[in-house]
Write an enzyme that holds these catalytic residues in place. Structure first.
Site, PDB file in Angstrom:
ATOM      1  N   ARG A   9      55.512  33.559  39.721  1.00  0.00           N
ATOM      2  CA  ARG A   9      54.060  33.484  39.354  1.00  0.00           C
ATOM      3  C   ARG A   9      53.786  32.047  40.158  1.00  0.00           C
ATOM      4  O   ARG A   9      52.356  31.749  40.482  1.00  0.00           O
ATOM      5  CB  ARG A   9      53.858  33.032  37.802  1.00  0.00           C
ATOM      6  CG  ARG A   9      52.591  32.760  37.818  1.00  0.00           C
ATOM      7  CD  ARG A   9      51.852  32.735  36.038  1.00  0.00           C
ATOM      8  NE  ARG A   9      52.929  32.040  35.334  1.00  0.00           N
ATOM      9  CZ  ARG A   9      53.322  30.874  35.324  1.00  0.00           C
ATOM     10  NH1 ARG A   9      52.512  29.790  35.777  1.00  0.00           N
ATOM     11  NH2 ARG A   9      54.215  30.449  34.417  1.00  0.00           N
ATOM     12  N   TYR A  35      29.495  40.948  48.363  1.00  0.00           N
ATOM     13  CA  TYR A  35      30.309  41.902  47.647  1.00  0.00           C
ATOM     14  C   TYR A  35      29.873  41.902  46.242  1.00  0.00           C
ATOM     15  O   TYR A  35      29.939  40.753  45.872  1.00  0.00           O
ATOM     16  CB  TYR A  35      31.492  41.556  47.971  1.00  0.00           C
ATOM     17  CG  TYR A  35      32.693  42.487  47.459  1.00  0.00           C
ATOM     18  CD1 TYR A  35      32.966  43.684  47.794  1.00  0.00           C
ATOM     19  CD2 TYR A  35      33.353  42.077  46.305  1.00  0.00           C
ATOM     20  CE1 TYR A  35      33.725  44.479  47.148  1.00  0.00           C
ATOM     21  CE2 TYR A  35      34.217  42.909  45.478  1.00  0.00           C
ATOM     22  CZ  TYR A  35      34.389  44.092  46.115  1.00  0.00           C
ATOM     23  OH  TYR A  35      35.406  44.965  45.546  1.00  0.00           O
ATOM     24  N   ASP A  72      33.656  34.767  53.269  1.00  0.00           N
ATOM     25  CA  ASP A  72      34.639  35.955  52.980  1.00  0.00           C
ATOM     26  C   ASP A  72      34.701  36.686  54.401  1.00  0.00           C
ATOM     27  O   ASP A  72      33.577  37.197  54.927  1.00  0.00           O
ATOM     28  CB  ASP A  72      33.942  37.005  52.024  1.00  0.00           C
ATOM     29  CG  ASP A  72      34.550  38.165  51.542  1.00  0.00           C
ATOM     30  OD1 ASP A  72      35.447  38.692  52.659  1.00  0.00           O
ATOM     31  OD2 ASP A  72      34.303  38.643  50.582  1.00  0.00           O
ATOM     32  N   LYS A  91      41.902  45.498  52.429  1.00  0.00           N
ATOM     33  CA  LYS A  91      41.392  46.102  53.499  1.00  0.00           C
ATOM     34  C   LYS A  91      41.927  46.063  54.914  1.00  0.00           C
ATOM     35  O   LYS A  91      43.110  46.406  54.791  1.00  0.00           O
ATOM     36  CB  LYS A  91      39.838  45.453  53.554  1.00  0.00           C
ATOM     37  CG  LYS A  91      39.080  45.289  52.307  1.00  0.00           C
ATOM     38  CD  LYS A  91      38.863  46.524  51.348  1.00  0.00           C
ATOM     39  CE  LYS A  91      38.474  46.288  49.895  1.00  0.00           C
ATOM     40  NZ  LYS A  91      37.459  45.418  49.674  1.00  0.00           N
TER      41      LYS A  91
HETATM   42  C1  LIG Z   1      36.922  44.683  48.703  1.00  0.00           C
HETATM   43  C2  LIG Z   1      36.383  43.302  48.956  1.00  0.00           C
HETATM   44  C3  LIG Z   1      36.596  42.036  48.078  1.00  0.00           C
HETATM   45  C4  LIG Z   1      37.396  42.390  46.826  1.00  0.00           C
HETATM   46  O1  LIG Z   1      38.607  42.616  47.046  1.00  0.00           O
HETATM   47  P1  LIG Z   1      39.705  43.277  46.038  1.00  0.00           P
HETATM   48  O2  LIG Z   1      41.003  43.445  46.935  1.00  0.00           O
HETATM   49  O3  LIG Z   1      39.196  44.730  45.782  1.00  0.00           O
HETATM   50  O4  LIG Z   1      39.731  42.424  44.531  1.00  0.00           O
HETATM   51  C5  LIG Z   1      35.857  40.957  48.353  1.00  0.00           C
HETATM   52  N1  LIG Z   1      35.142  40.969  49.216  1.00  0.00           N
HETATM   53  C6  LIG Z   1      35.075  41.895  50.245  1.00  0.00           C
HETATM   54  C7  LIG Z   1      34.178  41.619  51.511  1.00  0.00           C
HETATM   55  C8  LIG Z   1      35.297  43.150  49.993  1.00  0.00           C
HETATM   56  O5  LIG Z   1      35.156  44.187  50.898  1.00  0.00           O
END
Ligand SMILES: *Cc1c(COP(=O)(O)O)cnc(C)c1O
Length: 392
Positions: free
Chosen positions: A50, A104, A176, A201
């Site tokens: 953790r 998002y 982001d 992603k």
């Molecule tokens: C998918 C996504 C998130 C969230 O990510 P998770 O791994 O699903 O928690 C945040 N920002 C963007 C731009 C995303 O495409």
């Protein structure tokens, strides 16, 4: 490894343990919750899963920092774990944050539903209009938050202006960077304080884990790490292993996806059955000039509308496609296609969607690594079927 090496080399070698564990070419999974006490005198240094400090974590931290040209990095259980924990490490009761208006969905929900309960204030800004930001800044503003490429219209904010604005007001700049990936844009090089990723992603790239990351200034990443240690959103060593494996092919995948998406966007833009195409690589895109100046590639994400402006026809079109899988999420090796009104933006009312330019007929495409010509041929046959039906 020297930090002057190119990103393709860093993806393979940066941060790897030396000497290798028993000579193993690949870092093994350290499936041990706890480790022998080694005289640590700070709670956060005790070796425990953790506390984000097993070899599966620390190697990823070093590699991610290296590929974005940043000081430090931290992996988390998901993109949302990284985003929520980072915001909670920067903001407390009575603070204020500015965020771009098209976010998002999970981030939008966290900001509008969870931050007010903690007495943290926020305001939305038009990220493409820096002149309008000044009037939104307050005495208690602590940070400004944008996304490199905003979903689903693929708009690119005035990124350099965000960094400049944050510096001149002494606030933290966050971005982001999920949609661009570090292959196409490295926020730290422009001067962003922190960059956030859903590793689910592009970074992992195989649609088989969820994970997140926060990358940037060491002092800030240290605070996020301590907050994550308390909140507990750590990345499991198995997922860390898969992320590490996926990362090694990031450059190969993203470069193919950049090339392929540009060809597909160009094909769609010329097609008589297609209305408009949103892709930062097209000259017709409002963010094209900024993207061309700052990005090494325009990414694998695009969206478009059929001429026949109808959600039902858009759904028929999705059903006629043989290759892209109709599913949310993005950035994997397989092409995915969705209608944002039924997936990522289902939480918004039809009116709110319209306000931000998302029609019910809009289709979003995440380019995989299939042969580009096969994808174009698939789009072509589906468009022909839909057009033939519209005539009869
Ligand atoms: C998918 C996504 C998130 C969230 O990510 P998770 O791994 O699903 O928690 C945040 N920002 C963007 C731009 C995303 O495409």
């Amino acid at each position: 490894m020297s930090s002057s090496k190119r990103v393709e080399t860093k993806l393979i070698h940066a941060g790897e343990l030396r000497p290798r564990v028993h000579g193993a070419v690949t870092l093994p999974i350290f499936q041990s919750a706890t480790y022998e006490y080694g005289g640590e005198d700070d709670y956060h240094d005790i070796r425990y899963i953790r506390l984000n400090n097993t070899p599966n974590h620390t190697v990823l931290h070093a590699k991610l920092a290296a590929i974005e040209g940043a000081e430090a990095a931290l992996v988390a259980a998901s993109g949302m774990a990284a985003i929520s924990t980072t915001l909670l490490s920067l903001l407390s009761r009575g603070d204020h944050i500015l965020l771009q208006d098209c976010l998002y969905g999970g981030t939008h929900d966290f900001v509008t539903k969870d931050l007010p309960a903690l007495a943290i204030e926020y305001d939305f800004i038009d990220a493409s209009d820096p002149a309008s930001w000044e009037s939104k800044i307050c005495k208690n503003t602590k940070a400004i938050y944008v996304e490199t490429i905003a979903n689903p219209l693929m708009r690119v904010p005035e990124l350099a202006a965000v960094v400049e604005f944050a510096r001149s007001h002494g606030i933290v700049s966050l971005i982001d960077n999920t949609f661009a990936s570090p292959i196409n844009f490295r926020p730290a090089e422009m001067g962003f304080d922190l960059s956030l990723h859903s590793c689910t992603k592009y970074l992992n790239g195989h649609s088989d884990i969820v994970g997140g990351a926060c990358i940037g200034k060491a002092v800030l990443v240290k605070n996020v790490t301590r907050k994550l240690n308390h909140l507990g959103g750590t990345l499991d060593p198995h997922a860390a292993f898969l992320l590490h494996r996926g990362l090694k092919t990031l450059a190969l995948r993203v470069k193919h996806q950049n090339e392929s998406a540009l060809k597909i966007a160009t094909f769609l833009e010329k097609h008589p059955a297609v209305g408009g195409v949103n892709y930062p690589g097209l000259k017709s895109n409002p963010g094209h000039a900024s993207a061309a100046k700052w990005f090494d590639g325009f990414g694998g994400m695009l969206s478009f509308e059929l001429k026949e402006h109808d959600a039902e026809i858009a759904d028929q079109f999705l059903k006629e496609l043989h290759l892209p899988i109709c599913a949310p999420s993005l950035g994997g090796v397989e092409s995915l296609i969705t209608r944002p009104a039924t997936t990522s933006h289902l939480g918004l009312s039809k009116e709110d969607r319209k306000k931000i330019g998302i029609s019910d007929a809009l289709v979003r495409f995440s380019t995989g690594i299939e042969a580009t010509d096969d994808l174009i041929e698939d789009f072509d046959q589906a468009l022909k079927k839909i057009s033939a039906r519209a005539v009869h």
